[in-house]
Design an enzyme around this catalytic site. Structure first.
Site, short mmCIF file in Angstrom:
data_model
loop_
_atom_site.label_atom_id
_atom_site.label_comp_id
_atom_site.label_asym_id
_atom_site.label_seq_id
_atom_site.Cartn_x
_atom_site.Cartn_y
_atom_site.Cartn_z
N PRO A 244 58.15 24.16 7.17
CA PRO A 244 57.51 23.93 8.47
C PRO A 244 55.99 24.07 8.37
CG PRO A 244 59.32 25.50 8.64
CD PRO A 244 59.05 25.31 7.19
N GLY A 246 52.37 25.50 8.57
CA GLY A 246 51.82 26.84 8.59
C GLY A 246 52.49 27.84 7.69
N HIS A 466 61.41 34.02 41.12
CA HIS A 466 61.85 33.22 39.96
C HIS A 466 61.83 34.06 38.68
CE1 HIS A 466 62.14 29.29 37.74
NE2 HIS A 466 61.63 30.04 36.78
N GLU A 467 60.73 34.73 38.43
CA GLU A 467 60.63 35.54 37.22
C GLU A 467 61.54 36.78 37.30
OE1 GLU A 467 59.24 34.32 34.73
OE2 GLU A 467 58.29 32.68 35.81
N HIS A 470 64.96 35.64 36.17
CA HIS A 470 65.09 35.64 34.71
C HIS A 470 65.32 37.06 34.18
CE1 HIS A 470 64.29 31.47 33.95
NE2 HIS A 470 63.09 31.48 34.51
N ASP A 541 62.57 25.21 32.51
CA ASP A 541 63.87 25.84 32.25
C ASP A 541 64.97 24.79 32.15
OD1 ASP A 541 62.60 28.29 32.46
OD2 ASP A 541 62.94 28.42 34.63
#
Length: 654
Positions: A244, A246, A466-467, A470, A541
């Site tokens: 990948p 990096g 909302h947070e 989660h 999301d």
């Protein structure tokens, strides 16, 4: 008498730099000076450059009436040059006669365009009818070719020639000496000579122990080939570094250049391809020719996918593809009919799926070294390398930094260390502290904080719930990553974020996938429970959930209805197909199962939030009050989670 010492044939590199190449700027400046001298000569030597031009009326009324004209010379039947008698030159009206710069002949004082010769002669004859026979003016006719007329048609050719000289010089600037006209097909590889010590060594390549061992063995092949050839072994011709972005592929090659103590040629794959047909193949031939002349040597081609893409149907409609001819020449040089001894090719790419199969076969690139994202121990070593130049606080724990950065590549870690130093300098600190690294990590992952962004109270309340959704769902689900921080401060493009500490796992089970789906849907479910409607804030999301559900069904075979079938294509050939690798009935079945999977996860999430609605409201109010809720606050509201988690985060949802 002591003779001066003779110069060696092989001058030092500094002396060679001082010598202008063939056809260099010295000769170009000579041509420009000669061209400018000719123009100046034509201007100064032209007698008409300072001659006054008059009309027929002035000639007749003034000069002819005063009997001041000595003679008239008609040049090329177009222009009449008028010479004044010497006794009339002192007259202020006529002025002094002009003289040519490079001639002693006195030039004309006046000039006039005559139109046609016959008309001029008739006018002059009528004007002199009253003149005595001895005072009539003599008219002479001459044909001249002036420098100005010659330069008028030479100048366009000179400009074109100078333009092409400039263009060819620019094309040949990166070539190795010689005439630039023939150098655009030469290789532009940078040569690191034997004995040159690079600033990057294997000590700077932290982690990657297995890959470093493989590469160091390649260097040993060139230094001590008899150790391997005495047993009948053949030295590998090519080593492909795959991983990948990096993970340290180019850094590994730089370390090889410093440690190999053999000539090292490095260039990018895109440098082979040019607008001229055949230039790429010519540069490949020239590169290997130079490498063989200095064998044993190493060639490093960075981003080889720029020239090594698979030859297939996509190029069938092109009459002559320059990239394909360059690849054919590269394949021939790697393992063609001719010998290729003493030259090892290193190549790096992060797109092995698009490379041609003939390029990857044994005999060309014999070894494929895969560089993966570093583990916790390897991240600790990488942090130690990048922390060397920083002035650190004594409280810095390198092991803690490594734990808080799972999934980070070497380039990400280098970026975090640099950002932490910049943040500490911005705060006028003497040393870099742990909080600077935490802030730098959040800055790299989520973007810059935008506390000045204006959000209405209603929107801020929606973001808080909302947070909080989660956070509550992920807190009570067993297989979700550890939650360590929740924020409703806008950062980057997001209005809020929930920060997690992902576990370092190699495989993911179906139950873990399902819990992650529920945690991602917690924000939208909380909005629907509290406000009886959803908003557009869950776009990120929903995108993540949909992709993950399709991956479970179509790739990992985790759906019971479809069964253990995978349509994943590791070769990348399906990307060129216009259709899908399955039938229309299967496509409808996959869509239906994905929809059922997401709907089931959403209903499960809503039940969990309704069950813990009080905790959801408490956490949302706390977020509105403090904007950032850390682990200790989460434990006060939600209670202890089953497993103790380390303070920190490296991933966000929301």
């Amino acid at each position: 008498m002591e003779q001066p010492p003779k110069k060696n044939k092989s001058d030092s590199p500094d002396e060679q730099k001082q010598k202008p190449p063939y056809g260099g700027y010295g000769i170009s400046w000579f041509y420009l000076m000669l061209f400018g001298f000719l123009i100046l000569f034509s201007i100064l030597s032209n007698p008409t450059s300072s001659t006054k031009e008059i009309s027929w009326s002035v000639l007749e009324d003034s000069l002819l009436a005063e009997r001041a004209i000595e003679k008239i010379v008609v040049i090329n039947k177009e222009i009449a040059e008028i010479y004044i008698k010497k006794d009339h030159l002192k007259d202020a009206k006529n002025g002094e006669g002009t003289e040519r710069l490079f001639s002693t002949v006195q030039g004309p004082q006046y000039r006039m365009n005559i139109g046609s010769v016959e008309t001029f002669e008739n006018k002059l004859y009528r004007a002199q009818q009253d003149f005595p026979q001895g005072e009539k003016i003599s008219v002479a006719y001459e044909s001249r070719t002036s420098w100005t007329s010659i330069l008028s048609w030479l100048l366009p050719f000179a400009i074109i020639i100078l333009f092409w000289m400039f263009l060819l010089r620019r094309m040949g600037r990166g070539s190795t000496g010689g005439n630039p006209l023939f150098n655009f097909g030469k290789s532009t590889a940078q040569l690191t000579e034997k004995g040159t010590k690079s600033s990057v060594t294997f000590e700077d390549v932290a982690g990657l122990k297995e890959a470093k061992t493989e590469v160091m063995e390649v260097v040993d092949f060139l230094k001590n080939p008899e150790t391997y050839t005495k047993l009948g072994a053949k030295i590998p011709k090519g080593v492909m570094l795959v991983g990948p972005p990096g993970t340290g592929k180019t850094l590994m090659a730089k370390a090889v250049a410093g440690e190999a103590q053999v000539p090292f040629f490095s260039m990018s794959g895109s440098e082979f391809v040019e607008m001229f047909v055949g230039v790429g193949a010519s540069r490949v031939r020239d590169l290997f020719k130079r490498a063989k002349e200095k064998s044993p040597s190493i060639i490093f081609i960075d981003e080889i996918d720029a020239v090594g893409r698979s030859r297939g149907k996509i190029n069938a409609f092109q009459a002559n593809d320059e990239r394909e001819s360059t690849l054919n020449q590269l394949l021939t040089e790697l393992d063609g009919f001719g010998p290729n001894t003493g030259v090892i090719v290193l190549a790096a790419t992060n797109r092995p799926d698009v490379l041609d199969k003939a390029l990857l076969r044994p005999g060309r690139f014999d070894r494929h070294i895969y560089l993966e994202l570093p583990t916790k121990e390897e991240r600790t070593e990488i942090f130690k390398v990048h922390l060397r130049p920083l002035k650190l606080s004594k409280k810095i724990n390198v092991g803690l930094l490594a734990k808080l950065s799972p999934g980070f590549s070497g380039a990400d870690i280098a970026n975090i260390c640099n950002e932490a130093a910049l943040i500490a300098a911005r705060k006028k600190k003497e040393v870099v502290e742990l909080e600077d690294f935490m802030e730098a990590r959040d800055r790299v992952i989520g973007g810059l904080e935008r506390k000045s962004k204006i959000i209405s109270p209603k929107e801020k309340e929606i973001v808080a719930y909302h947070e909080a959704g989660h956070a509550v769902v992920s807190w009570y689900l067993k297989h979700v990553d550890s939650l360590v921080k929740v924020s409703i401060i806008p950062r980057g493009k997001s209005l809020g974020s929930a920060w997690y500490l992902p576990e370092e796992r190699q495989i993911v089970t179906k139950s873990q996938f399902l819990d992650q789906l529920c945690a991602s849907l917690g924000g939208r479910a909380a909005e629907e429970i509290i406000f009886n409607e959803a908003s557009s804030g869950a776009l990120d999301d929903l995108e993540k959930v949909t992709k993950q559900a399709y991956t479970m069904v179509a790739y990992y075979g985790l759906d019971e209805e479809i069964g253990p079938i995978s349509f994943y294509d590791s070769t990348g050939q399906n990307e060129r197909m216009l259709g899908k690798p399955y039938s229309e009935n299967m496509a409808q079945l996959i869509d239906k199962e994905v929809q059922n999977l997401v709907t089931m996860a959403y209903e499960r999430t809503k039940k969990l939030l309704i069950q813990h609605k009080d905790e959801l409201q408490k956490l949302a109010k706390l977020l509105l009050k403090k904007e950032v809720v850390e682990k200790e606050d989460l434990e006060e509201v939600l209670g202890k989670r089953g497993v103790e988690v380390l303070e920190g985060s490296t991933e966000k949802i929301g």
